[in-house]
Enzyme design. Structure first.
Site, short mmCIF file in Angstrom:
data_model
loop_
_atom_site.label_atom_id
_atom_site.label_comp_id
_atom_site.label_asym_id
_atom_site.label_seq_id
_atom_site.Cartn_x
_atom_site.Cartn_y
_atom_site.Cartn_z
N ALA A 69 1.94 22.05 -10.78
CA ALA A 69 2.07 21.63 -9.35
C ALA A 69 3.81 21.53 -9.67
CB ALA A 69 1.40 20.04 -9.14
N GLY A 114 -1.59 21.96 -12.81
CA GLY A 114 -2.38 22.62 -11.59
C GLY A 114 -2.46 23.99 -11.59
N GLU A 117 -5.79 23.73 -13.50
CA GLU A 117 -6.78 23.36 -12.77
C GLU A 117 -7.44 24.44 -11.61
OE1 GLU A 117 -4.26 19.86 -11.73
OE2 GLU A 117 -6.13 18.66 -11.85
N GLU A 137 0.02 16.46 -17.75
CA GLU A 137 0.37 15.46 -16.61
C GLU A 137 0.91 14.23 -17.21
OE1 GLU A 137 -1.92 17.83 -16.30
OE2 GLU A 137 -1.99 18.54 -14.25
N1 COA Z 1 7.48 22.92 -11.22
C1 COA Z 1 8.78 22.92 -10.78
N2 COA Z 1 9.25 23.90 -11.43
C2 COA Z 1 8.77 24.64 -12.63
C3 COA Z 1 7.66 24.21 -13.13
C4 COA Z 1 7.08 23.20 -12.28
N3 COA Z 1 5.87 22.70 -12.81
N4 COA Z 1 7.58 25.03 -14.31
C5 COA Z 1 8.66 25.58 -14.46
N5 COA Z 1 9.34 25.37 -13.43
C6 COA Z 1 10.99 25.97 -13.22
C7 COA Z 1 11.78 25.29 -13.92
O1 COA Z 1 12.48 24.26 -13.51
C8 COA Z 1 12.83 26.55 -14.11
O2 COA Z 1 13.70 26.64 -12.75
P1 COA Z 1 15.10 26.75 -12.80
O3 COA Z 1 15.45 28.18 -13.67
O4 COA Z 1 15.62 26.68 -11.45
O5 COA Z 1 15.74 25.70 -13.68
C9 COA Z 1 12.04 27.92 -14.23
O6 COA Z 1 10.66 27.49 -13.57
C10 COA Z 1 11.67 28.45 -15.43
O7 COA Z 1 11.17 27.51 -16.30
P2 COA Z 1 11.81 27.05 -17.75
O8 COA Z 1 11.40 25.59 -17.96
O9 COA Z 1 13.27 27.27 -17.85
O10 COA Z 1 11.01 27.97 -18.65
P3 COA Z 1 10.89 27.89 -20.22
O11 COA Z 1 10.43 29.02 -20.75
O12 COA Z 1 11.87 27.40 -20.96
O13 COA Z 1 9.53 26.76 -20.18
C11 COA Z 1 7.41 25.95 -19.61
C12 COA Z 1 8.22 27.02 -19.78
C13 COA Z 1 6.16 26.12 -18.88
C14 COA Z 1 7.12 25.41 -21.08
C15 COA Z 1 8.15 24.72 -18.87
O14 COA Z 1 8.59 25.37 -17.53
C16 COA Z 1 7.37 23.54 -18.54
O15 COA Z 1 7.17 22.67 -19.47
N6 COA Z 1 7.02 23.38 -17.13
C17 COA Z 1 6.21 22.35 -16.69
C18 COA Z 1 4.92 22.17 -17.13
C19 COA Z 1 4.15 21.34 -16.62
O16 COA Z 1 4.43 19.95 -17.04
N7 COA Z 1 3.31 21.55 -15.68
C20 COA Z 1 2.36 20.32 -15.17
C21 COA Z 1 2.95 19.96 -13.79
S1 COA Z 1 1.55 19.07 -13.19
#
Ligand code: COA
Length: 259
Positions: A69, A114, A117, A137
């Site tokens: 999400a 999400g 999910e 989460e």
């Molecule tokens: N919500 C909003 N934005 C997200 C996102 C999320 N769940 N997951 C990734 N993004 C965005 C990042 O903020 C970034 O945006 P920006 O370029 O404007 O800063 C872009 O997507 C790329 O992500 P980034 O984190 O730079 O990539 P990465 O390769 O370094 O890491 C992940 C990848 C998946 C490990 C990392 O993005 C992450 O941990 N995401 C969140 C995962 C999470 O907690 N999901 C559960 C949510 S309920």
């Protein structure tokens, strides 16, 4: 399909496979409220389109299926709006699970929160060997809120579900396969592999596939056996049943009409 979307791509091929792609690759396809709204509308459009026989759900780009999400949106929630957002996500995902044509997730990269999910709301999941799945989460001070606590528990059992949810750790596609979270792992394109499985499923009697989905759904209810008998009986009155059994007896391939 006439409708156009800002965050989704919808494509229907000549065999009736609809590919629904979450299309926000710059945000790793994170599910914001617009994506959820468009997903809701897309499922309605799929239900109304008789040409669609099955669905692949996937994410745009190389890196992610859906990375969760949208955390920016989540960060503004309070207890009242939080419950509402959770219920909304649950409802949209339930609508996907309730489709009576096969829906398979092609997990091509990160399927977190999400995203995991959403994959679990699909009937089956095929993951690329580069995919990573998980429910992180708790690292945000939350729990999964789009059905994850319920569906993961059903898929992998209580102990594994609690382990994944409480550690929030990412698991490889291989581990996800070993515990039953994904059906298959592929070195090739997850979308191609899903289409190949859908093509096999679509060769079977379409009404039987629909009733199989309805019967298995009843496995959680007290009336599961009753529902199975009713759905089995219903099939015995279909043209597909006559064709399927007739073709076997006549030693030929069946040609199902879906009636
Ligand atoms: N919500 C909003 N934005 C997200 C996102 C999320 N769940 N997951 C990734 N993004 C965005 C990042 O903020 C970034 O945006 P920006 O370029 O404007 O800063 C872009 O997507 C790329 O992500 P980034 O984190 O730079 O990539 P990465 O390769 O370094 O890491 C992940 C990848 C998946 C490990 C990392 O993005 C992450 O941990 N995401 C969140 C995962 C999470 O907690 N999901 C559960 C949510 S309920």
């Amino acid at each position: 399909m006439a409708q156009s979307y800002e965050t989704l791509l919808l494509e229907v091929d000549e065999s009736g496979i609809c590919t629904l792609t979450i299309n926000r690759p710059d945000k790793l396809n994170a599910l914001n409220s617009l994506v959820l709204e468009e997903l809701d509308n897309a499922v309605d459009a799929i239900k109304e389109n008789y040409k669609i026989k099955s669905v692949v759900i996937t994410g745009a780009g190389e890196k992610a299926f859906v990375a969760g999400a949208d955390i920016k949106e989540l960060s503004t929630l309070d207890p009242v709006s939080g419950e509402k957002v959770s219920k909304r996500g649950q409802d949209v995902f339930q609508k996907i699970e309730d489709l009576t044509i096969p829906v398979i997730a092609a997990v091509n990269g990160y399927a977190l929160g999400g995203g995991c999910e959403l994959a679990m709301a699909c009937h089956l999941r095929i993951a690329s060997n580069k995919a990573a799945l998980g429910l992180p989460e708790v690292s945000l001070g939350l729990i999964p809120g789009y059905g994850g606590t319920q569906r993961l528990t059903k898929l992998v059992g209580r102990a594994k579900a609690l382990e994944f949810i409480m550690t929030g750790r990412q698991v490889t596609a291989e581990e996800a396969f070993e515990v039953g979270l994904v059906n298959q792992v592929t070195e090739h394109s997850a979308v191609d592999e899903v289409k190949s499985m859908l093509n096999k499923i679509m060769k079977q009697g379409p009404v039987a596939i629909k009733n199989a989905l309805l019967a298995v759904k009843e496995a959680d209810s007290a009336n599961g056996f009753e529902a199975e008998a009713r759905l089995f009986g219903e099939l015995c009155g279909t043209a597909d049943f006559k064709e399927g059994t007739g073709a076997f007896l006549e030693k030929r391939k069946p040609n199902f009409s879906g009636k």
